[in-house]
Write a protein that holds these residues in place. Structure first.
Motif, short mmCIF file in Angstrom:
data_model
loop_
_atom_site.label_atom_id
_atom_site.label_comp_id
_atom_site.label_asym_id
_atom_site.label_seq_id
_atom_site.Cartn_x
_atom_site.Cartn_y
_atom_site.Cartn_z
N THR A 177 -2.00 -5.07 44.81
CA THR A 177 -3.28 -5.63 45.26
C THR A 177 -4.46 -4.75 44.87
OG1 THR A 177 -3.02 -4.55 47.41
CG2 THR A 177 -2.21 -6.82 47.21
N LYS A 178 -4.19 -3.54 44.34
CA LYS A 178 -5.25 -2.60 44.01
C LYS A 178 -5.72 -2.81 42.57
CE LYS A 178 -3.04 0.87 46.96
NZ LYS A 178 -2.43 2.21 46.99
N PRO A 179 -7.00 -3.08 42.35
CA PRO A 179 -7.50 -3.20 40.97
C PRO A 179 -7.54 -1.84 40.30
CG PRO A 179 -9.31 -3.35 42.54
CD PRO A 179 -8.05 -3.32 43.35
N CYS A 180 -7.63 -1.85 38.99
CA CYS A 180 -7.66 -0.62 38.22
C CYS A 180 -8.91 0.19 38.56
CB CYS A 180 -7.62 -0.94 36.72
SG CYS A 180 -7.61 0.51 35.67
N VAL A 181 -8.72 1.48 38.85
CA VAL A 181 -9.84 2.34 39.21
C VAL A 181 -10.75 2.60 38.02
CG1 VAL A 181 -10.45 4.63 40.09
CG2 VAL A 181 -8.50 3.42 41.05
N LYS A 182 -10.20 2.52 36.81
CA LYS A 182 -11.02 2.79 35.63
C LYS A 182 -12.14 1.76 35.50
CE LYS A 182 -10.77 3.92 30.74
NZ LYS A 182 -9.90 4.10 29.54
N SER A 183 -11.89 0.53 35.94
CA SER A 183 -12.95 -0.48 35.90
C SER A 183 -14.08 -0.11 36.86
CB SER A 183 -12.38 -1.86 36.26
OG SER A 183 -11.88 -1.86 37.59
N LYS A 184 -13.72 0.51 37.99
CA LYS A 184 -14.73 0.97 38.93
C LYS A 184 -15.56 2.09 38.32
CE LYS A 184 -15.28 3.00 43.54
NZ LYS A 184 -14.57 3.54 44.74
N VAL A 185 -14.90 2.97 37.58
CA VAL A 185 -15.62 4.06 36.91
C VAL A 185 -16.60 3.50 35.89
CG1 VAL A 185 -15.35 6.04 35.39
CG2 VAL A 185 -13.78 5.72 37.29
N SER A 186 -16.19 2.44 35.19
CA SER A 186 -17.06 1.84 34.17
C SER A 186 -18.26 1.15 34.80
CB SER A 186 -16.25 0.83 33.34
OG SER A 186 -15.15 1.46 32.72
N HIS A 187 -18.04 0.52 35.97
CA HIS A 187 -19.11 -0.25 36.60
C HIS A 187 -19.94 0.60 37.58
CE1 HIS A 187 -16.12 -3.76 35.91
NE2 HIS A 187 -16.83 -3.52 34.83
N GLN A 188 -19.35 1.67 38.08
CA GLN A 188 -20.02 2.46 39.12
C GLN A 188 -19.79 3.95 38.84
OE1 GLN A 188 -18.67 1.63 43.09
NE2 GLN A 188 -19.82 3.30 44.00
N SER A 189 -20.52 4.49 37.86
CA SER A 189 -20.35 5.90 37.49
C SER A 189 -21.25 6.78 38.34
CB SER A 189 -20.65 6.08 36.00
OG SER A 189 -19.70 5.39 35.23
N ALA A 190 -21.04 6.75 39.63
CA ALA A 190 -21.83 7.58 40.54
C ALA A 190 -20.96 7.95 41.74
CB ALA A 190 -23.08 6.84 41.00
N TYR A 191 -21.12 9.18 42.18
CA TYR A 191 -20.33 9.66 43.32
C TYR A 191 -20.96 9.22 44.64
CZ TYR A 191 -17.73 12.93 40.31
OH TYR A 191 -16.92 13.48 39.37
N GLU A 192 -20.12 9.17 45.65
CA GLU A 192 -20.60 9.08 47.02
C GLU A 192 -21.02 10.50 47.42
OE1 GLU A 192 -21.95 8.54 50.32
OE2 GLU A 192 -20.99 6.68 49.64
N LEU A 193 -22.30 10.71 47.69
CA LEU A 193 -22.82 12.05 47.92
C LEU A 193 -23.13 12.33 49.38
CD1 LEU A 193 -25.10 12.54 44.79
CD2 LEU A 193 -22.79 13.38 45.19
N SER A 194 -22.62 11.50 50.29
CA SER A 194 -22.69 11.79 51.72
C SER A 194 -21.35 12.39 52.13
CB SER A 194 -22.96 10.51 52.52
OG SER A 194 -24.22 9.96 52.17
N ILE A 195 -21.39 13.41 52.95
CA ILE A 195 -20.16 14.08 53.34
C ILE A 195 -19.39 13.24 54.35
CG2 ILE A 195 -19.18 16.13 54.44
CD1 ILE A 195 -21.50 17.73 53.35
N CYS A 196 -18.21 12.77 53.94
CA CYS A 196 -17.30 11.99 54.79
C CYS A 196 -18.06 10.94 55.62
CB CYS A 196 -16.50 12.91 55.71
SG CYS A 196 -15.05 12.11 56.47
#
Length: 439
Positions: A177-196
């Motif tokens: 059920t998990k989509p490929c993470v590489k597609s997420k990297v291609s569409h969303q090349s930004a980190y979550e920058l809030s700590i937890c």
């Protein structure tokens, strides 16, 4: 009653994994792990004429006392139970007991083979943006990311996604059920920058953030495990207590201690680690005030950018391909303010400072000593008209922001007049203006 013959007796995915110790001067392991040629040759000779055949043919599954044929799943299950009952009854460390243990291993493997027969599977399968490639490796050290059990490469077909390296059994692929993470990297090349950034289990409806399995902090019906990167809670199938360095903690706290993250976050961080997406002077400019290594790296990168024009117009430098020394960090020759997470990790460990200093020295040596063309592009300080040829990346120089002329730092800051080169250029433009008007 169990004998000391067994050091380990665990089951993974319906298979038996056990370690046997005896008087052979060592250990027997699962025969598929063993690399000793005598075991694969099919016989081992001792003082008696005993032959221990380690093949998988059904003729080798006979019980040491009496005989029976294990030809289907039910008979195999009965044979397994018979072996399990017989082992404790046989004399401890005896040859018959060891033979029975080995037979039990083969019975287990044969049972698994009948449950999961080898089929003609396609070499490439596409599912949820995964591009699964059929694996040829017979290693058994991999775990299926779907069912979290061993992948027995000898008797099971398995696939790996070429994008995110998701591994699974062939029989588990239809359950993914998990989509490929590489597609997420291609569409969303930004980190979550809030700590937890935790939102709480109630906001998740007490379900896994990924597969929606019911979870709770008490472990009923399934244990809730928090991902330090997303702040969300996951079940034990989606969160294996893997650890990774979290970008938000690095940027805000300069903290590199690995934290527990879910499987999808682990893959996302692994794919993103070399991408230069962190602009430190915008996210946390104060970091340069407290981390001296960052200031040093920034200066080296600025110098390399000043060296770039020399190499772009130098035939010898292009033939020598000097810029290939930075092929793993191409952003270093494009800007001086973008960093990847790997850059920050290497700065913290000290590796980047050493390697970049060495590259800086090589580049400077080419420009100032080895190449006459590059030397001819140096500057003479027009304020004191003394000293050696100057280059913009020298530590004792200053560069005019308007015309890029290079001067001794002390001369430049002590001089109260304007830059001589800028003055000449201004005067030249004024001389050309009357001619333009007359035309």
């Amino acid at each position: 009653m169990k004998t000391p013959l067994f050091n380990c007796f665990n089951e993974y995915n319906g298979l038996l994994s056990l370690t046997i110790t005896g008087n052979y001067g060592g250990k027997y392991r699962n025969p598929y792990h063993c690399t000793r040629p005598e075991l694969f040759s099919g016989s081992r000779t001792h003082s008696t004429d005993r032959t221990m055949d380690l093949g998988l043919a059904e003729d080798h599954f006979s019980r040491p006392v009496g005989s029976f044929v294990a030809s289907d799943i039910e008979q195999l299950k009965l044979a397994i139970e018979e072996c399990k009952k017989l082992i404790p009854e046989l004399p401890e460390h005896s040859e018959r007991q060891k033979d029975t243990v080995v037979k039990l291993i083969h019975l287990r493997l044969k049972l698994q083979e009948l449950k999961d027969p080898e089929e003609d599977e396609p070499n490439l399968r596409v599912l949820l943006e995964h591009r699964f490639s059929k694996e040829k490796s017979k290693s058994v050290k991999q775990n299926c990311d779907k069912c979290n059990t061993f992948i027995w490469g000898l008797i099971q077909t398995w696939y790996t996604c070429t994008g995110c390296y998701y591994r699974c059994h062939s029989k588990c692929m239809n359950l993914i059920t998990k989509p490929c993470v590489k597609s997420k990297v291609s569409h969303q090349s930004a980190y979550e920058l809030s700590i937890c950034p935790e939102i709480g289990l109630d906001r998740q409806d007490y379900r896994c953030a990924e597969c929606r399995t019911p979870i709770s902090l008490r472990g009923i019906p399934s244990e809730a495990r928090q991902c330090d990167y997303t702040g969300q809670y996951y079940c034990s199938t989606c969160h294996w207590n893997d650890t990774a360095i979290v970008p938000a903690r690095v940027i805000h706290n300069w903290e590199f201690e690995p934290r527990k993250v879910c499987r999808s976050s682990l893959r996302y961080l692994a794919l993103m680690i070399a991408r230069p997406v962190l602009r430190l002077k915008e996210i946390n400019p104060l970091l340069f005030n407290f981390v001296e290594e960052l200031v040093e790296i920034r200066k080296l990168r600025q110098d390399i950018l000043l060296m770039k024009p020399y190499f772009v117009t130098c035939k010898e430098a292009m033939e020598a391909r000097l810029f290939l020394q930075l092929q793993d960090r191409q952003h270093f020759v494009e800007n001086d303010d973008m960093y990847s997470l790997q850059d920050l990790i290497d700065i913290y460990s000290g590796r980047l400072s050493c390697s970049l200093t060495e590259i800086h020295t090589t580049f400077a040596k080419h420009i100032k000593l080895d190449c006459e063309r590059c030397q001819a592009k140096g500057f003479v300080c027009e304020l004191c008209k003394e000293g050696d040829i100057l280059f913009p990346f020298d530590s004792h120089t200053s560069v005019c922001h308007d015309c890029s002329a290079v001067f001794h730092r002390d001369c430049y800051y002590d001089n109260s007049t304007t830059c001589p080169r800028c003055a000449r250029m201004t005067e030249r433009k004024q001389d050309e203006m009357p001619h333009v008007k007359e035309a």
